[in-house]
Every structure is written in C-alpha cells, then in structure tokens.
Design a protein around this motif. Sequence first.
Motif, short mmCIF file in Angstrom:
data_model
loop_
_atom_site.label_atom_id
_atom_site.label_comp_id
_atom_site.label_asym_id
_atom_site.label_seq_id
_atom_site.Cartn_x
_atom_site.Cartn_y
_atom_site.Cartn_z
N ASN A 132 0.88 -1.13 0.10
CA ASN A 132 0.13 -0.04 -0.06
C ASN A 132 0.87 1.17 -0.04
OD1 ASN A 132 -2.52 -1.41 0.16
ND2 ASN A 132 -2.05 -1.88 2.45
N THR A 133 0.64 2.14 -0.83
CA THR A 133 1.46 3.23 -1.03
C THR A 133 0.62 4.71 -0.60
OG1 THR A 133 2.81 2.31 -2.41
CG2 THR A 133 2.83 4.48 -2.61
N ALA A 134 1.26 5.52 -0.17
CA ALA A 134 0.83 6.69 0.15
C ALA A 134 1.77 7.99 -0.35
CB ALA A 134 0.42 7.07 1.46
N MET A 135 1.27 9.19 -1.06
CA MET A 135 2.08 10.10 -1.73
C MET A 135 1.58 11.28 -1.14
SD MET A 135 3.50 10.82 -5.32
CE MET A 135 1.91 10.96 -6.15
N LEU A 136 2.60 12.30 -0.49
CA LEU A 136 1.93 13.55 -0.27
C LEU A 136 2.91 14.38 -1.04
CD1 LEU A 136 0.70 15.80 1.58
CD2 LEU A 136 2.67 15.23 3.21
N VAL A 137 2.32 15.24 -1.97
CA VAL A 137 3.28 16.25 -2.64
C VAL A 137 2.74 17.69 -2.21
CG1 VAL A 137 3.35 17.21 -5.17
CG2 VAL A 137 2.85 14.71 -4.63
N HIS A 138 3.87 18.63 -2.06
CA HIS A 138 3.85 19.85 -1.58
C HIS A 138 4.63 20.86 -2.88
CE1 HIS A 138 4.30 23.42 0.66
NE2 HIS A 138 5.63 23.56 0.10
N ASN A 139 3.72 21.77 -3.03
CA ASN A 139 4.23 22.63 -4.09
C ASN A 139 3.97 24.34 -3.62
OD1 ASN A 139 5.01 20.90 -6.31
ND2 ASN A 139 2.64 20.76 -6.64
N ASP A 140 5.05 24.97 -3.62
CA ASP A 140 5.20 26.26 -3.30
C ASP A 140 4.11 27.23 -4.40
OD1 ASP A 140 6.38 26.07 -0.99
OD2 ASP A 140 8.31 26.67 -1.75
N LEU A 141 3.08 26.79 -4.55
CA LEU A 141 2.03 27.42 -5.76
C LEU A 141 0.75 27.51 -5.02
CD1 LEU A 141 3.04 24.84 -8.51
CD2 LEU A 141 3.98 27.19 -8.06
N ILE A 142 0.07 28.45 -5.64
CA ILE A 142 -1.53 28.83 -5.19
C ILE A 142 -2.19 27.72 -5.77
CG2 ILE A 142 -3.11 30.45 -5.33
CD1 ILE A 142 -1.45 32.69 -4.96
N HIS A 143 -1.93 27.45 -7.09
CA HIS A 143 -2.88 26.58 -7.89
C HIS A 143 -2.04 25.51 -8.59
CE1 HIS A 143 -6.20 25.26 -10.40
NE2 HIS A 143 -5.39 25.56 -11.38
N SER A 144 -2.36 24.28 -8.98
CA SER A 144 -1.80 23.54 -9.70
C SER A 144 -2.63 23.13 -10.76
CB SER A 144 -1.33 22.16 -9.20
OG SER A 144 -0.20 22.48 -8.27
N ALA A 145 -2.41 23.31 -12.08
CA ALA A 145 -3.37 23.04 -13.09
C ALA A 145 -3.41 21.58 -13.29
CB ALA A 145 -2.89 23.74 -14.42
N ASP A 146 -4.55 21.07 -13.94
CA ASP A 146 -4.80 19.80 -14.08
C ASP A 146 -3.61 18.95 -14.86
OD1 ASP A 146 -7.15 19.85 -12.56
OD2 ASP A 146 -8.61 20.12 -14.23
N TRP A 147 -3.17 19.81 -15.94
CA TRP A 147 -2.25 19.01 -16.84
C TRP A 147 -1.02 18.91 -16.07
CZ3 TRP A 147 2.62 21.54 -16.83
CH2 TRP A 147 2.39 22.87 -16.84
N PHE A 148 -0.74 19.58 -14.98
CA PHE A 148 0.64 19.39 -13.92
C PHE A 148 -0.10 18.52 -12.86
CE2 PHE A 148 2.90 20.28 -10.14
CZ PHE A 148 3.98 20.44 -10.61
N ALA A 149 -1.45 18.39 -12.50
CA ALA A 149 -1.57 17.60 -11.30
C ALA A 149 -1.87 16.08 -11.87
CB ALA A 149 -2.73 18.08 -10.40
N ASP A 150 -2.52 15.80 -12.82
CA ASP A 150 -3.07 14.76 -13.37
C ASP A 150 -1.98 13.54 -13.38
OD1 ASP A 150 -5.63 15.50 -13.34
OD2 ASP A 150 -5.96 15.79 -15.47
N PRO A 151 -0.63 13.87 -13.91
CA PRO A 151 0.29 12.74 -14.09
C PRO A 151 0.66 12.25 -12.46
CG PRO A 151 0.67 14.36 -15.70
CD PRO A 151 -0.54 14.97 -15.02
N ILE A 152 0.62 13.41 -11.85
CA ILE A 152 1.25 13.07 -10.37
C ILE A 152 0.05 11.96 -9.68
CG2 ILE A 152 1.43 13.91 -7.99
CD1 ILE A 152 2.39 16.65 -9.47
N ARG A 153 -1.52 12.49 -9.98
CA ARG A 153 -2.21 11.61 -9.32
C ARG A 153 -2.34 10.08 -10.07
NH1 ARG A 153 -5.77 16.24 -10.88
NH2 ARG A 153 -6.04 17.60 -9.04
N GLN A 154 -2.05 9.98 -11.10
CA GLN A 154 -1.73 8.83 -11.81
C GLN A 154 -0.72 7.94 -11.12
OE1 GLN A 154 -1.99 9.23 -15.96
NE2 GLN A 154 -3.89 10.01 -15.93
#
Length: 71
Positions: free
Chosen positions: A49-71
């Motif tokens: 079982n894997t859990a991932m926590l991602v932190h970005n010094d950004l106000i918003h992450s666009a879907d084109w950026f966030a979707d590959p991370i979610r997958q």
Amino acid sequence: MKIGYSRIDITPTEPVPLAGYGNTSFRISQNVLSPLCSACLVITDDNGNTAMLVHNDLIHSADWFADPIRQ
C-alpha cells in the motif's frame, strides 16, 4: 516499510504573472525574494500500500500538471 523523499527548486527563471493579493492580472514578477520548491514524500508499507504527499510552493496546480502526479 519503504520511505522516499525528494525536493526540487521550481523557481521561475523568467518573469511570470503573480497570483493572490486580489486582482493581480497585470502584476508580473520582477525578482526572486524566496526560492520556490516542490517536495514529495512516498511511503509504502509491507503489503504494498502506497501513500504520496506532494507539496508545491504554488497557489494552484493546473490539471495538466496535477493529473500525471495523481496517476
């Protein structure tokens, strides 16, 4: 249990539009006061079982950026 951590500098090298502080559609960065980073912590237990926590010094992450991370 396996644990992995990584951190990278994501500070823009060129001027970018600023977000936050009300209507900033006409504000462009002029310099860097503090570097921006992105960090990731991944934990996998003995059952795979894997859990991932991602932190970005950004106000918003666009879907084109966030979707590959979610997958």
